[in-house]
Design a protein around this motif. Structure first.
Motif: not given
Length: 169
Positions: A8-28
């Motif tokens: 699991v790679i947890r991206l900061t909001k700014s990196l999500q925008k830069e990479l143009k990726l939509q995060p998935q919800k990972v609880d555990i």
């Protein structure tokens, strides 16, 4: 190895925008296979810094270009293999860890302590590297992972990672 084979790679909001990726919800997720990531400029070149949640081991991808974003998983695995091998970790152990990282899941950040340490390493790199002191990215990663942090009982990240790796292999 235990658990589902994924990292699991947890991206900061700014990196999500830069990479143009939509995060998935990972609880555990297993903190040994969870990494936080952020982007910053180092000597006017884009870098992505990834930090392992459990060991605080950091991996800097220096000079990454936007055309390489779609290959983040392959670049991460390649750089991690090169770095861990440079630290003298046996190839079978490196391969075992990377085999567990066959699937990459992108998620949101969830650990303020890891983000704080990640920001600390980025600040340190910017302060230290004004004189272009590292010949290679591997040398930079080796230096970064000798810094001792409070959240891991004042141990070096590479030592914590190695001891945890022994448990999983």
């Amino acid at each position: 190895m235990r658990d589902n084979p994924m990292v699991v790679i947890r991206l900061t909001k700014s990196l999500q925008k830069e990479l143009k990726l939509q995060p998935q919800k990972v609880d555990i997720s297993n903190p040994f296979f969870s990494w936080h990531a952020n982007m910053f400029l180092l000597r006017r070149r884009k870098c992505i810094v990834l930090m392992n949640d459990l060991s605080r081991l950091s991996l800097t991808l220096h000079g990454i270009k936007s055309s390489q974003y779609k290959n983040l998983h392959e670049i991460f695995q390649s750089e991690l293999r090169e770095y861990l091998t440079s630290e003298g970790i046996e190839e079978r152990m490196v391969t075992a860890y990377l085999d567990h990282c066959t699937n990459l899941v992108v998620s949101n950040t969830d650990n303020r302590s890891v983000i704080g340490t990640l920001n600390e390493i980025m600040f340190t790199m910017n302060a230290v590297e004004k004189d272009d002191r590292y010949e290679s990215n591997t040398e930079r990663n080796q230096w970064n992972n000798q810094i001792i942090y409070k959240p891991i009982d004042y141990n070096k990240p590479i030592d914590v990672f190695k001891s945890e790796l022994v448990k999983y292999v």
